[in-house]
Design a protein around this motif. Structure first.
Motif, PDB file in Angstrom:
ATOM      1  N   GLY A 105       0.801  -1.211   0.000  1.00 55.77           N
ATOM      2  CA  GLY A 105       0.000   0.000   0.000  1.00 55.77           C
ATOM      3  C   GLY A 105       0.835   1.261   0.000  1.00 55.77           C
ATOM      4  N   ALA A 106       1.886   1.299   0.806  1.00 53.17           N
ATOM      5  CA  ALA A 106       2.730   2.493   0.865  1.00 53.17           C
ATOM      6  C   ALA A 106       3.447   2.730  -0.463  1.00 53.17           C
ATOM      7  N   LEU A 107       3.987   1.663  -1.054  1.00 47.34           N
ATOM      8  CA  LEU A 107       4.669   1.813  -2.349  1.00 47.34           C
ATOM      9  C   LEU A 107       3.708   2.299  -3.422  1.00 47.34           C
ATOM     10  N   GLY A 108       2.532   1.697  -3.497  1.00 44.97           N
ATOM     11  CA  GLY A 108       1.574   2.066  -4.527  1.00 44.97           C
ATOM     12  C   GLY A 108       1.067   3.488  -4.369  1.00 44.97           C
ATOM     13  N   THR A 109       0.774   3.871  -3.141  1.00 45.77           N
ATOM     14  CA  THR A 109       0.254   5.214  -2.886  1.00 45.77           C
ATOM     15  C   THR A 109       1.267   6.279  -3.278  1.00 45.77           C
ATOM     16  N   TRP A 110       2.502   6.092  -2.858  1.00 46.69           N
ATOM     17  CA  TRP A 110       3.524   7.092  -3.153  1.00 46.69           C
ATOM     18  C   TRP A 110       3.886   7.112  -4.640  1.00 46.69           C
ATOM     19  N   LEU A 111       4.018   5.950  -5.265  1.00 46.13           N
ATOM     20  CA  LEU A 111       4.364   5.911  -6.679  1.00 46.13           C
ATOM     21  C   LEU A 111       3.254   6.517  -7.532  1.00 46.13           C
ATOM     22  N   GLY A 112       1.994   6.235  -7.179  1.00 46.59           N
ATOM     23  CA  GLY A 112       0.882   6.817  -7.923  1.00 46.59           C
ATOM     24  C   GLY A 112       0.898   8.332  -7.862  1.00 46.59           C
ATOM     25  N   GLY A 113       1.165   8.892  -6.669  1.00 41.38           N
ATOM     26  CA  GLY A 113       1.237  10.339  -6.534  1.00 41.38           C
ATOM     27  C   GLY A 113       2.396  10.944  -7.300  1.00 41.38           C
ATOM     28  N   SER A 114       3.550  10.288  -7.275  1.00 44.53           N
ATOM     29  CA  SER A 114       4.731  10.793  -7.985  1.00 44.53           C
ATOM     30  C   SER A 114       4.509  10.799  -9.492  1.00 44.53           C
ATOM     31  N   VAL A 115       3.961   9.699 -10.001  1.00 39.73           N
ATOM     32  CA  VAL A 115       3.689   9.625 -11.441  1.00 39.73           C
ATOM     33  C   VAL A 115       2.601  10.636 -11.828  1.00 39.73           C
ATOM     34  N   GLY A 116       1.617  10.824 -10.940  1.00 38.88           N
ATOM     35  CA  GLY A 116       0.563  11.794 -11.203  1.00 38.88           C
ATOM     36  C   GLY A 116       1.104  13.202 -11.363  1.00 38.88           C
ATOM     37  N   ASP A 117       2.075  13.590 -10.521  1.00 41.14           N
ATOM     38  CA  ASP A 117       2.664  14.923 -10.636  1.00 41.14           C
ATOM     39  C   ASP A 117       3.521  15.070 -11.891  1.00 41.14           C
ATOM     40  N   ARG A 118       4.063  13.971 -12.376  1.00 40.62           N
ATOM     41  CA  ARG A 118       4.881  14.033 -13.595  1.00 40.62           C
ATOM     42  C   ARG A 118       4.008  14.148 -14.844  1.00 40.62           C
ATOM     43  N   ILE A 119       2.881  13.433 -14.848  1.00 41.20           N
ATOM     44  CA  ILE A 119       2.054  13.357 -16.050  1.00 41.20           C
ATOM     45  C   ILE A 119       0.904  14.352 -16.041  1.00 41.20           C
ATOM     46  N   GLY A 120       0.224  14.463 -14.888  1.00 39.14           N
ATOM     47  CA  GLY A 120      -1.020  15.213 -14.808  1.00 39.14           C
ATOM     48  C   GLY A 120      -0.968  16.665 -15.246  1.00 39.14           C
ATOM     49  N   PRO A 121       0.002  17.474 -14.781  1.00 40.61           N
ATOM     50  CA  PRO A 121       0.015  18.884 -15.190  1.00 40.61           C
ATOM     51  C   PRO A 121       0.130  19.076 -16.698  1.00 40.61           C
ATOM     52  N   ARG A 122       0.799  18.165 -17.403  1.00 34.50           N
ATOM     53  CA  ARG A 122       0.951  18.283 -18.862  1.00 34.50           C
ATOM     54  C   ARG A 122      -0.184  17.589 -19.610  1.00 34.50           C
ATOM     55  N   ARG A 123      -0.640  16.432 -19.067  1.00 27.97           N
ATOM     56  CA  ARG A 123      -1.710  15.660 -19.699  1.00 27.97           C
ATOM     57  C   ARG A 123      -2.743  15.334 -18.626  1.00 27.97           C
ATOM     58  N   PRO A 124      -3.767  16.165 -18.466  1.00 25.97           N
ATOM     59  CA  PRO A 124      -4.738  15.974 -17.385  1.00 25.97           C
ATOM     60  C   PRO A 124      -5.381  14.593 -17.362  1.00 25.97           C
TER      61      PRO A 124
END
Length: 419
Positions: A269-288
């Motif tokens: 759970g900790a790995l998935g939660t943190w990795l999801g947030g990190s990838v979200g910040d990399r992708i989301g601002p450029r590709r919502p």
């Protein structure tokens, strides 16, 4: 945007850590009941269906009270509401340990739900006013680490205390332990200016009808909410029923279940939660659309991974498969919660979050826990002692349904996210 001063960074860190501390207790108190279900079931002589009414009562009361509390948080001070909520759910968790019958336990769990309903949505809104847009997914993912950490600690502590004391003692001790978090939040978390990092104007004191109309008119809100709810049918269902599954199918004692399943929830759970947030910040601002595409991909892989774990030949392989599945199953938290903050104005964030959680928890907690318990009882004639295993297996289809909702949301988000 310029880097914040050292003092502001320290304040952000302090606020995030204190909110995380409270959120950990939220999920300890919420999910400790899963590992305690084994002795509770035995003491009160319950079927799986009857035991699952704990989840129904919790989910219904949580969903019912969350939106009005969040609307108040969008208009008034969020910090005081969060602190009061922490104190309330802690006291009711302790009260669960002194009940005299199962009906009283259900009522006490309703009280826990009322408290927990007031803590999360206002915290999402608060964090969004402490962190700029490009850092929100990681900040909200860090806060969401309270889910795997709290769930794991609930399983660990519940199993150990039930084995060495009683299930009643476990609830009293854990409930009272959460009270300091309420005091720390009240004393050490300042209320930030709403919308301080957002270009959209802040509209305060909006009528509830106007806020609800604005939130419910956004197509991606519904897609994100039903995607989360479909995944949470298994998320909450598994955290409640997997301890019983490991007890029945692998013969683990309650204390052993605590360590075995607790480590799965914590690591995965900790790995998935943190990795999801990190990838979200990399992708989301450029590709919502990336905020929704991340969980869509993860859920497609989650279902077969958990299915293999159910039929693993030994505990070591089961641990590995369930840990990978848990990691993928919680990767949605940071990206999706961030997307919900971005599709509404700053003055509507707590209400939008509570509305999102209303759908997620009403379906996820109330239906998910009951569905797996009911299916387990229904399948006993066909599968005997393995009925719970097959109940979980058939329920994994909800992860694929969640992926479908998120794929549609990924297409829509570009139009709905506020600048």
């Amino acid at each position: 945007m310029t880097d914040p001063s050292t003092g502001e960074r320290a304040l952000r860190t302090r606020v995030l850590l204190l909110l995380l501390f409270a959120y950990i207790f939220n999920f300890i108190d919420r999910n400790i009941i899963g590992v305690l279900a084994v002795p509770i079931r035995e003491e009160f002589g319950l079927s799986d269906t009857a035991l699952s009414t704990l989840g129904v009562a919790f989910g219904v009361f949580y969903a019912a009270i969350a939106i009005p509390i969040a609307w108040a948080a969008d208009r008034k001070g969020r910090v005081s509401i969060i602190a009061a909520a922490v104190a309330l759910w802690s006291l009711f968790t302790a009260a669960c340990g002194v009940v005299q019958n199962y009906t009283q336990l259900v009522v006490a769990r309703m009280g826990v739900a009322v408290g927990e309903a007031g803590g999360i949505a206002p915290s999402y809104s608060l964090i969004s006013d402490y962190f700029p847009r490009e850092k929100r997914s990681r900040a909200l993912a860090f806060y969401s680490l309270g889910i795997p950490i709290g769930s794991a600690l609930g399983v660990f502590s519940g199993g150990w205390l039930a084995a060495h004391l009683t299930w009643r003692s476990a609830l009293i001790i854990i409930g009272l332990a959460g009270l300091p978090a309420a005091l720390l939040i009240k004393l050490l978390v300042p209320e930030p200016e709403r919308g301080r990092f957002d270009a959209a104007p802040v509209q305060s004191e909006l009528p509830f009808g106007a806020v609800a109309k604005a939130v419910f008119s956004i197509p991606s809100f519904w897609l994100l909410s039903f995607g989360a709810a479909s995944g949470s049918i298994l998320g909450y269902g598994l955290i409640f029923w997997l301890p019983s599954f490991f007890n029945r199918s692998f013969g683990l004692a309650v204390e052993d279940v605590g360590w075995f399943y607790g480590s799965i929830v914590l690591v995965g759970g900790a790995l998935g939660t943190w990795l999801g947030g990190s990838v979200g910040d990399r992708i989301g601002p450029r590709r919502p659309g990336g905020y929704a595409l991340i969980p869509a991909v993860c859920f497609v892989i989650t279902a077969p991974t958990f299915a293999l774990g159910l039929f693993a030949p030994n505990l070591w392989i089961a641990w590995l498969l369930f840990t990978i599945g848990q990691m993928l199953a919680l990767a949605w938290l940071g990206p999706v919660i961030t997307a919900v903050q971005h599709i509404v104005l700053p003055s509507m964030r707590a209400t939008a979050s509570a509305s999102f959680l209303f759908i997620n928890n009403l379906i996820g907690i109330a239906f998910g826990i009951y569905f797996l318990g009911w299916m387990s009882d229904t399948l006993k004639a066909a599968h005997g002692a393995d009925s719970l295993k097959f109940s979980i297996l058939y329920g994994l289809g909800f992860y694929l349904l969640a992926a479908l909702f998120y794929l549609f949301a990924a297409v829509r988000l570009k139009q709905d996210i506020k600048s």
